[in-house]
Structure formats: structure tokens, C-alpha cells
Write a protein that holds these residues in place. Structure first.
Motif, PDB file in Angstrom:
ATOM      1  N   UNK A  27       0.891  -1.163   0.000  1.00 48.41           N
ATOM      2  CA  UNK A  27       0.000   0.000   0.000  1.00 48.41           C
ATOM      3  C   UNK A  27       0.927   1.211   0.000  1.00 48.41           C
ATOM      4  N   UNK A  28       0.395   2.366  -0.267  1.00 47.61           N
ATOM      5  CA  UNK A  28       1.220   3.579  -0.302  1.00 47.61           C
ATOM      6  C   UNK A  28       1.953   3.757   1.030  1.00 47.61           C
ATOM      7  N   UNK A  29       1.238   3.557   2.137  1.00 46.87           N
ATOM      8  CA  UNK A  29       1.826   3.747   3.453  1.00 46.87           C
ATOM      9  C   UNK A  29       2.882   2.681   3.757  1.00 46.87           C
ATOM     10  N   UNK A  30       2.586   1.427   3.446  1.00 44.56           N
ATOM     11  CA  UNK A  30       3.548   0.349   3.698  1.00 44.56           C
ATOM     12  C   UNK A  30       4.812   0.538   2.889  1.00 44.56           C
ATOM     13  N   UNK A  31       4.650   0.935   1.644  1.00 41.06           N
ATOM     14  CA  UNK A  31       5.816   1.190   0.790  1.00 41.06           C
ATOM     15  C   UNK A  31       6.649   2.325   1.377  1.00 41.06           C
ATOM     16  N   UNK A  32       5.994   3.393   1.805  1.00 43.93           N
ATOM     17  CA  UNK A  32       6.713   4.547   2.356  1.00 43.93           C
ATOM     18  C   UNK A  32       7.482   4.183   3.621  1.00 43.93           C
ATOM     19  N   UNK A  33       6.851   3.447   4.536  1.00 41.65           N
ATOM     20  CA  UNK A  33       7.519   3.067   5.782  1.00 41.65           C
ATOM     21  C   UNK A  33       8.686   2.128   5.490  1.00 41.65           C
ATOM     22  N   UNK A  34       8.458   1.112   4.652  1.00 40.13           N
ATOM     23  CA  UNK A  34       9.523   0.157   4.343  1.00 40.13           C
ATOM     24  C   UNK A  34      10.663   0.841   3.607  1.00 40.13           C
ATOM     25  N   UNK A  35      10.324   1.699   2.652  1.00 44.91           N
ATOM     26  CA  UNK A  35      11.352   2.420   1.905  1.00 44.91           C
ATOM     27  C   UNK A  35      12.200   3.279   2.842  1.00 44.91           C
ATOM     28  N   UNK A  36      11.555   3.927   3.798  1.00 40.32           N
ATOM     29  CA  UNK A  36      12.293   4.736   4.771  1.00 40.32           C
ATOM     30  C   UNK A  36      13.293   3.862   5.540  1.00 40.32           C
ATOM     31  N   UNK A  37      12.818   2.718   6.004  1.00 38.80           N
ATOM     32  CA  UNK A  37      13.697   1.825   6.770  1.00 38.80           C
ATOM     33  C   UNK A  37      14.845   1.278   5.919  1.00 38.80           C
ATOM     34  N   UNK A  49      13.282  -5.940  11.854  1.00 37.48           N
ATOM     35  CA  UNK A  49      13.483  -6.403  13.226  1.00 37.48           C
ATOM     36  C   UNK A  49      13.036  -5.297  14.172  1.00 37.48           C
ATOM     37  N   UNK A  50      12.336  -5.678  15.211  1.00 41.34           N
ATOM     38  CA  UNK A  50      11.951  -4.743  16.265  1.00 41.34           C
ATOM     39  C   UNK A  50      12.979  -4.883  17.376  1.00 41.34           C
ATOM     40  N   UNK A  51      13.512  -3.767  17.840  1.00 41.52           N
ATOM     41  CA  UNK A  51      14.557  -3.766  18.854  1.00 41.52           C
ATOM     42  C   UNK A  51      14.074  -3.034  20.104  1.00 41.52           C
ATOM     43  N   UNK A  52      13.499  -3.759  21.058  1.00 35.54           N
ATOM     44  CA  UNK A  52      13.090  -3.105  22.305  1.00 35.54           C
ATOM     45  C   UNK A  52      14.328  -2.868  23.173  1.00 35.54           C
ATOM     46  N   UNK A  53      14.716  -1.609  23.316  1.00 38.26           N
ATOM     47  CA  UNK A  53      15.948  -1.281  24.028  1.00 38.26           C
ATOM     48  C   UNK A  53      15.729  -1.081  25.518  1.00 38.26           C
ATOM     49  N   UNK A  54      14.578  -0.549  25.875  1.00 40.19           N
ATOM     50  CA  UNK A  54      14.215  -0.372  27.282  1.00 40.19           C
ATOM     51  C   UNK A  54      12.706  -0.159  27.346  1.00 40.19           C
ATOM     52  N   UNK A  55      12.199   0.279  28.467  1.00 40.31           N
ATOM     53  CA  UNK A  55      10.757   0.458  28.637  1.00 40.31           C
ATOM     54  C   UNK A  55      10.166   1.550  27.745  1.00 40.31           C
ATOM     55  N   UNK A  56      10.992   2.461  27.272  1.00 35.58           N
ATOM     56  CA  UNK A  56      10.491   3.598  26.502  1.00 35.58           C
ATOM     57  C   UNK A  56      10.943   3.621  25.052  1.00 35.58           C
ATOM     58  N   UNK A  57      11.943   2.865  24.686  1.00 33.73           N
ATOM     59  CA  UNK A  57      12.542   2.995  23.361  1.00 33.73           C
ATOM     60  C   UNK A  57      12.502   1.674  22.598  1.00 33.73           C
ATOM     61  N   UNK A  58      11.756   1.693  21.487  1.00 30.18           N
ATOM     62  CA  UNK A  58      11.704   0.563  20.572  1.00 30.18           C
ATOM     63  C   UNK A  58      12.135   1.081  19.207  1.00 30.18           C
ATOM     64  N   UNK A  59      13.158   0.462  18.649  1.00 30.09           N
ATOM     65  CA  UNK A  59      13.678   0.872  17.350  1.00 30.09           C
ATOM     66  C   UNK A  59      13.416  -0.216  16.320  1.00 30.09           C
ATOM     67  N   UNK A  60      13.592   0.139  15.054  1.00 26.11           N
ATOM     68  CA  UNK A  60      13.344  -0.791  13.952  1.00 26.11           C
ATOM     69  C   UNK A  60      14.549  -0.827  13.033  1.00 26.11           C
ATOM     70  N   UNK A  61      14.801  -2.019  12.488  1.00 25.29           N
ATOM     71  CA  UNK A  61      15.981  -2.246  11.664  1.00 25.29           C
ATOM     72  C   UNK A  61      15.584  -3.070  10.454  1.00 25.29           C
TER      73      UNK A  61
END
Length: 146
Positions: free
Chosen positions: A18-28, A70-82
């Protein structure tokens, strides 16, 4: 990632584009900065004014579930994506908060641990926390000045 387009990458992971999925994946795929959902939302909003935070979060959940990121939960407040989903570890600097990819000695993170009989790893993540070289040098300079 090899020479696949973002649409082909999504399709290879069983995700309907979808337009949104493409945009998010492309950003990553273009930004190897381990962004958080809010970072992605803020970066895409100027070019997609109708984009919602909920859409970004739902897209990231889908991408994670399908193994595209990949979802990277670093602590209680920070979740990053790779988007780099090949086996590797991460180093989190506890001083500046920078997150870096680091290679593994063995091919997969689950080989870093000895699993008890009968356990089967499906996914593993290794995050080493400490002080990066830049922060260590800064601390050494501060210590030398005192």
C-alpha cells in the motif's frame, strides 16, 4: 538488501503493498539509523499529510510479524526498527544512546547461548550495552582535565 525494489521486498515477505507500507519500508531500507516509530512518522508526514501514527505503528507491527524488519526493544520507553534482518547484534551506548550494528562471531544470535534440551529458537536478539569510543574518549578528556 540486494537489488529488490521496495514493492518486491514487501511481496517477498508476503505483504500486500500500500502507499503507506511502501513509504515506511522504503524509509527503513534507506535509513540505517534504527529509527523509532515516531521518527518514521515525523519524517514521512511532510510528504504524506494524511498519514497517522496508528498507520505507522500498525505497519511496523506487520513488517515485524512478517520478518521484513526487526523490532529492537531497548528499554521500557525505546523501541527501534531495523531493516537489516540478517544475523547481527547491536551495541547501545549507555551515554549518548547511539545504536550500532555489530557482527557476530557465530552465524546466528541463538548460537551465543546454550539452550536447554527441547528448546528451539525461532528468533534471537543480542544487544550489548556499554560506552562507545566517542563517549569513552570524551570521558577520558574530562577525567584528564580534572
Amino acid at each position: 538488501m540486494n537489488d529488490l525494489s521496495t514493492i518486491d521486498y514487501l511481496a517477498a515477505h508476503g505483504i500486500k503493498p500500500s502507499v503507506q507500507r511502501i513509504a515506511v519500508m522504503d524509509y527503513l531500507l534507506r535509513h540505517h539509523t534504527h529509527p523509532q516509530a515516531e521518527d518514521i512518522y515525523c519524517a514521512l508526514l511532510p510528504s504524506m499529510p494524511t498519514l497517522s501514527r496508528t498507520t505507522v505503528y500498525n505497519t511496523l507491527r506487520l513488517l515485524t510479524e512478517q520478518g521484513a524488519v526487526c523490532q529492537l526493544p531497548l528499554d521500557d520507553r525505546r523501541v527501534c526498527y531495523d531493516a537489516h534482518v540478517e544475523a547481527h547484534a547491536h551495541f547501545l551506548c549507555t551515554r549518548c544512546g547511539a545504536l550500532h550494528d555489530v557482527p557476530l562471531r557465530s552465524p546466528t544470535p541463538e548460537e551465543q547461548a546454550v539452550l536447554p534440551q527441547g528448546y528451539k529458537a525461532e528468533r534471537a536478539s543480542l544487544c550489548i550495552k556499554g560506552c562507545c569510543p566517542d563517549c569513552a574518549a570524551h570521558e577520558q578528556q574530562q577525567h584528564a582535565a580534572h
